[in-house]
Design an enzyme around this catalytic site. Sequence first.
Site, PDB file in Angstrom:
ATOM      1  N   HIS A 113       0.853  -1.205   0.000  1.00 24.28           N
ATOM      2  CA  HIS A 113       0.000   0.000   0.000  1.00 24.28           C
ATOM      3  C   HIS A 113       0.876   1.238   0.000  1.00 24.28           C
ATOM      4  CE1 HIS A 113       0.175   1.094   4.353  1.00 24.28           C
ATOM      5  NE2 HIS A 113       0.076  -0.189   4.623  1.00 24.28           N
TER       6      HIS A 113
ATOM      7  N   ASP B 176       6.135   0.281   6.637  1.00 21.54           N
ATOM      8  CA  ASP B 176       4.674   0.263   6.478  1.00 21.54           C
ATOM      9  C   ASP B 176       4.239   1.362   5.526  1.00 21.54           C
ATOM     10  OD1 ASP B 176       1.983  -0.181   6.766  1.00 21.54           O
ATOM     11  OD2 ASP B 176       1.853   0.646   8.777  1.00 21.54           O
TER      12      ASP B 176
ATOM     13  N   GLU C 258      -4.886   2.336   2.498  1.00 17.94           N
ATOM     14  CA  GLU C 258      -5.032   1.200   3.419  1.00 17.94           C
ATOM     15  C   GLU C 258      -5.187   1.685   4.854  1.00 17.94           C
ATOM     16  OE1 GLU C 258      -3.850  -2.084   6.122  1.00 17.94           O
ATOM     17  OE2 GLU C 258      -2.965  -0.103   5.945  1.00 17.94           O
ATOM     18  N   GLU C 259      -4.480   2.776   5.179  1.00 14.66           N
ATOM     19  CA  GLU C 259      -4.368   3.172   6.592  1.00 14.66           C
ATOM     20  C   GLU C 259      -5.626   3.800   7.169  1.00 14.66           C
ATOM     21  OE1 GLU C 259      -2.157   2.212   8.420  1.00 14.66           O
ATOM     22  OE2 GLU C 259      -0.243   2.040   7.394  1.00 14.66           O
TER      23      GLU C 259
ATOM     24  N   ASP D 229       2.592  -6.681   4.095  1.00 16.92           N
ATOM     25  CA  ASP D 229       2.303  -5.500   4.919  1.00 16.92           C
ATOM     26  C   ASP D 229       2.640  -5.777   6.377  1.00 16.92           C
ATOM     27  OD1 ASP D 229       1.510  -2.979   5.570  1.00 16.92           O
ATOM     28  OD2 ASP D 229      -0.636  -3.313   5.312  1.00 16.92           O
TER      29      ASP D 229
ATOM     30  N   HIS E  19       3.918   3.246  12.292  1.00 16.77           N
ATOM     31  CA  HIS E  19       3.123   4.483  12.445  1.00 16.77           C
ATOM     32  C   HIS E  19       3.835   5.566  13.244  1.00 16.77           C
ATOM     33  CE1 HIS E  19      -0.938   2.120  11.833  1.00 16.77           C
ATOM     34  NE2 HIS E  19      -0.092   1.978  10.827  1.00 16.77           N
TER      35      HIS E  19
HETATM   36 ZN   LIG Z   1       0.468  -1.187   6.436  1.00 18.61          ZN
END
Ligand SMILES: [Zn+2]
Length: 442
Positions: free
Chosen positions: A265, A277, A311-312, A339, A409
């Site tokens: 993603h 990520d 995606e997030e 992922d 994140h």
């Molecule tokens: Zn991800």
Amino acid sequence: VQGRNPTPGHEAIVSAFRTAGFDSCHAYDFLRQLVAAAPHRLSGSPGAGSAMRATAQMLRDIGCDVVRVESLLVPRWERGSFETATLLLPRGRKERLNICALGGSVATPKGGLTAGLIEVHTFEELERRRAEAKGKVVFFNRPMDPTVLHTFSAYGDAADQRSSGAIHAARAGAVGALVRSVTTALDDVPHTGAMHYADGEPEVPAAAVSTLGAARLSTLLRSSPDLRLTLRLSCRSLPDAPSGNVIGQITGSKFPNEVIVVRGHLDAWDKGHGAHDDASGCVQAVEVLRLFRELGIRPKRTVRAVMFMNEENGSRGGKAYAAAPERRGEEHVALIESDRGGFAPRGFSVEGDSALLWRVRRWQPLFEELGAGSFVSGYSGTDVEPTVKQGAAGFGLMVDFQRYFDYHHSANDTIDKVHPRELEAGAILEALLCYLISEEGL
Ligand SMILES: [Zn+2]
């Protein structure tokens, strides 16, 4: 079960992918290009547009048969220019906490909000103590369970505080939510992530505090239960923005309408560079196609790299892909999601009919040669889910994810945390799986 033994001769392909991959570790070059072109690329942001252009160019450069963007609308949220939390302690002392707004949060009132705090560990505890929570900021301080080996399970057990803490706080009459970062790291870096509100209910601001900050706050609350917090967040939601999924493919020679998707993603949270990520998953998908090109392999079935958007904070890309008019006439055989970070691969989670796991295990010895022969039944991933639900097989690249949530994140998710060989190994594994499915079917 048919075909228990793979067609002889595949050992040579394993060796060819391994040599071509590790010789240049090209996935890491793609990673460098992507995070340089678009270090911040939350859905709908200018950076997300740069990421789409950068990856489309990579796919053209490696000589894909088709490169295109499938358009969609994405939600748009911005962090804004400031986010601070100051503790107001006895005798006029003040202390700053390292926090960041959670994705989707509303802002605080201008000038911030100042309130007392109540620390809880579960929604049930908050429910029991709701009289105390009124007018306060709810501090959710349940850590990821360190005794759970599978870090994704521990994450899943703790992330409800982040995703729906603000809903429970508002229902208890609180004015805000402060959530312990969902991470295995003990440091002073806050981790963001998606949160949401309940339709028609009050919306209170929500932020994450670093794990060291959470520990400090918990200690202070024991000696000074009446301390107050001033929280200032400048984030906001904007109207939906045009965006898209970026697609490149090598068209199958024999069954061009039978499609194998390998995916990452493209969007990422804005605090770091989303190197693990999920820039890693994106560049691995590009690298899979590059390996096919370098080795001159024309697969029987179409092998397609998809860089999903959003995606997030909405998963609009995965849903749009499954529903797009371009899907008409296509049959998706398998989708492979990466992922879980660009770490050393272990194998794949497998999602499909009850006999699928046994059928793919016929290939296990080939993957064991790459040190990653583990095929286990399990969830493949968010973006591929809508297509897997339509009957395609789902695969999730499994890696050594002990450190994934240290970076996830946060501002720590940068390219220096990704190892070129580990990243490449994942791409080689995905290339081999694409090849085997393409040649033998599932
Ligand atoms: Zn991800």
